[in-house]
Design a protein around this motif. Structure first.
Motif, PDB file in Angstrom:
ATOM      1  N   GLU A 180      -6.125   3.025   1.441  1.00  0.00           N
ATOM      2  CA  GLU A 180      -5.760   1.829   1.665  1.00  0.00           C
ATOM      3  C   GLU A 180      -4.498   1.631   2.746  1.00  0.00           C
ATOM      4  OE1 GLU A 180      -5.398  -2.468   0.975  1.00  0.00           O
ATOM      5  OE2 GLU A 180      -7.135  -0.933   0.674  1.00  0.00           O
ATOM      6  N   SER A 205      -7.543   6.975  -3.089  1.00  0.00           N
ATOM      7  CA  SER A 205      -7.665   5.291  -2.973  1.00  0.00           C
ATOM      8  C   SER A 205      -6.549   4.765  -2.338  1.00  0.00           C
ATOM      9  CB  SER A 205      -8.157   4.865  -4.309  1.00  0.00           C
ATOM     10  OG  SER A 205      -8.320   3.511  -4.229  1.00  0.00           O
ATOM     11  N   ALA A 206      -5.352   5.131  -2.753  1.00  0.00           N
ATOM     12  CA  ALA A 206      -4.248   4.586  -2.207  1.00  0.00           C
ATOM     13  C   ALA A 206      -3.834   5.086  -0.935  1.00  0.00           C
ATOM     14  CB  ALA A 206      -2.874   5.152  -3.146  1.00  0.00           C
ATOM     15  N   ARG A 232      -6.030   2.161   5.915  1.00  0.00           N
ATOM     16  CA  ARG A 232      -6.779   0.596   6.418  1.00  0.00           C
ATOM     17  C   ARG A 232      -5.712  -0.477   6.863  1.00  0.00           C
ATOM     18  NH1 ARG A 232      -8.928  -4.156   4.261  1.00  0.00           N
ATOM     19  NH2 ARG A 232      -7.760  -3.941   2.439  1.00  0.00           N
ATOM     20  N   ARG A 233      -4.682  -0.482   6.043  1.00  0.00           N
ATOM     21  CA  ARG A 233      -3.496  -1.276   6.237  1.00  0.00           C
ATOM     22  C   ARG A 233      -3.093  -1.128   7.759  1.00  0.00           C
ATOM     23  NH1 ARG A 233      -4.755  -6.063   4.425  1.00  0.00           N
ATOM     24  NH2 ARG A 233      -5.488  -5.881   1.905  1.00  0.00           N
ATOM     25  N   ALA A 269       0.974  -1.224  -0.043  1.00  0.00           N
ATOM     26  CA  ALA A 269       0.028  -0.094   0.052  1.00  0.00           C
ATOM     27  C   ALA A 269       0.987   1.309   0.138  1.00  0.00           C
ATOM     28  CB  ALA A 269      -0.833  -0.108   1.059  1.00  0.00           C
TER      29      ALA A 269
END
Length: 395
Positions: A258, A254-255, A261-262, A199
């Motif tokens: 992510e 979006s990245a 989230r990670r 990510a």
């Protein structure tokens, strides 16, 4: 237009393309990140499965020991009933010839009926424990018959074991090293870091170097497989291409999402590891304390059985000489039976606590094998103990 007069063209284009990421990392950790994550997840799943197998083995073993204890209790109560019946018959003969009062016989008969009731309850206990054992063994309804004979003996309780050579912390450290569920969540942490690195790489602009080389061919053939001839006929010289491909999402939301989230998943996993470690510590210390208490309980119960055996033998002798009453004999025999039942319970408790300590320390099922395997001796022996130094062996 006569379409039959047209000659079809067969064209081929053979190209080899190599794509080299310049900004988002390259090599195995960048290109095969999904494969690495899947491999890590597979290791974690396998460790969870090993822990589940250990749970099932421990559950089955505990049910087996309960079954054996109930069958031993039934045997002792049947022997007690037989002794009570023999005593009742002897007293009946004595009443008949007028040696004793009928009230003593009535008391013995009441004791006989009580012992018969105990046998009925023990038979029910055997049936209940057999059904529980059959359930955890996975037997189908058609496979569950009457209780089978039990041949395996309880594990031997060490009589002179020095519990000071081990501590609860020693077994906690063993559990954190060998338990499948703990190893699995630690492996999940590695998986999370692999996906987090991916990510983070995706946050960077994409700049890829493309290398392409190949050739083209052409043929005119009406044969059924004529299109394959273009691979070798009328081929032009080799061609090549070098290009840079640039990709830069300006916002790249979006990245960024992510990555967030990670990171949260990695942190959540770290908290899960700590929480599981705390739970394992408490669980292991409880199992260790339970085993020590069961060993002490067994020692006390063993001494109690021996003491009441002597008492009952003395009272029997005194009853024959008229120095003790039948009532005293019945009462002390009843206490002796209770002591035997307590010894059976203590033995079962020790056997169950032993396999539980094996389970919580992760030493019940083998670790590094292609299949889940277990040594039968693991069910009846302590986990590996620390080796004693030569100084500690000196009296």
């Amino acid at each position: 237009v006569n379409t039959n007069a047209l000659t079809p063209d067969a064209r081929s284009d053979v190209q080899l393309q190599i794509k080299i990421p310049l900004l988002r990392g390259w090599g195995t950790e960048a290109a095969n990140v999904n494969e690495l994550a899947a491999k890590s997840a597979l290791i974690s799943t396998r460790e969870f499965a090993r822990h589940d197998v250990a749970d099932r083995v421990a559950q089955t073993t505990a049910a087996y020991w309960s079954m054996r204890a109930s069958m031993q209790t039934l045997r002792i109560l049947r022997e007690s009933e037989e002794r009570a019946l023999t005593l009742s018959q002897q007293l009946e003969d004595m009443v008949r010839v007028g040696e004793i009062e009928a009230a003593i016989l009535q008391e013995a008969n009441a004791d006989l009926l009580r012992r018969r009731g105990d046998v009925v309850g023990a038979n029910l206990s055997v049936e209940i424990n057999w059904q529980r054992l059959a359930a955890v063994m996975g037997l189908s309804p058609n496979e569950v018959g009457p209780p089978p004979p039990i041949s395996s003996e309880f594990p031997e309780v060490p009589s002179a074991f020095d519990w000071k050579q081990t501590t609860g912390l020693y077994f906690v450290n063993m559990a954190l090293e060998h338990r499948g569920d703990y190893r699995a969540v630690v492996q999940n942490k590695d998986t999370g870091h692999i996906l987090l690195r991916k990510a983070l790489n995706d946050l960077r602009p994409g700049l890829d170097l493309k290398l392409r080389a190949g050739y083209r061919g052409l043929t005119r053939n009406t044969a059924q497989l004529g299109l394959f001839n273009s691979l070798t006929e009328n081929t032009a010289g080799p061609s090549g291409e070098i290009a840079l491909e640039f990709d830069w999402p300006v916002a790249n939301r979006s990245a960024k999402g992510e990555v967030g989230r990670r990171r949260s998943l990695v942190r959540e996993n770290e908290l899960s590891i700590q929480d599981l470690a705390n739970g394992i510590s408490a669980e292991t210390r409880i199992a260790y304390a339970t085993l020590k208490a069961a060993a002490a309980q067994y020692s006390v119960a063993q001494g109690t059985v021996a003491a009441f055996s002597t008492v009952v033998a003395n009272i029997r002798r005194k009853v024959n000489t008229g120095e003790a009453s039948i009532t005293a004999l019945v009462q002390n025999e009843d206490r002796a039976v209770q002591a035997q039942q307590a010894l059976i319970g203590a033995t079962r408790n020790f056997a169950s606590a032993l396999v539980e300590l094996r389970r919580v320390t992760g030493t019940l099922v083998a670790e590094d094998t292609s299949e889940f395997q277990m040594q039968i001796t693991n069910l009846v022996t302590l986990p590996p103990l620390p080796s004693l130094s030569p100084e500690s062996d000196t009296p």
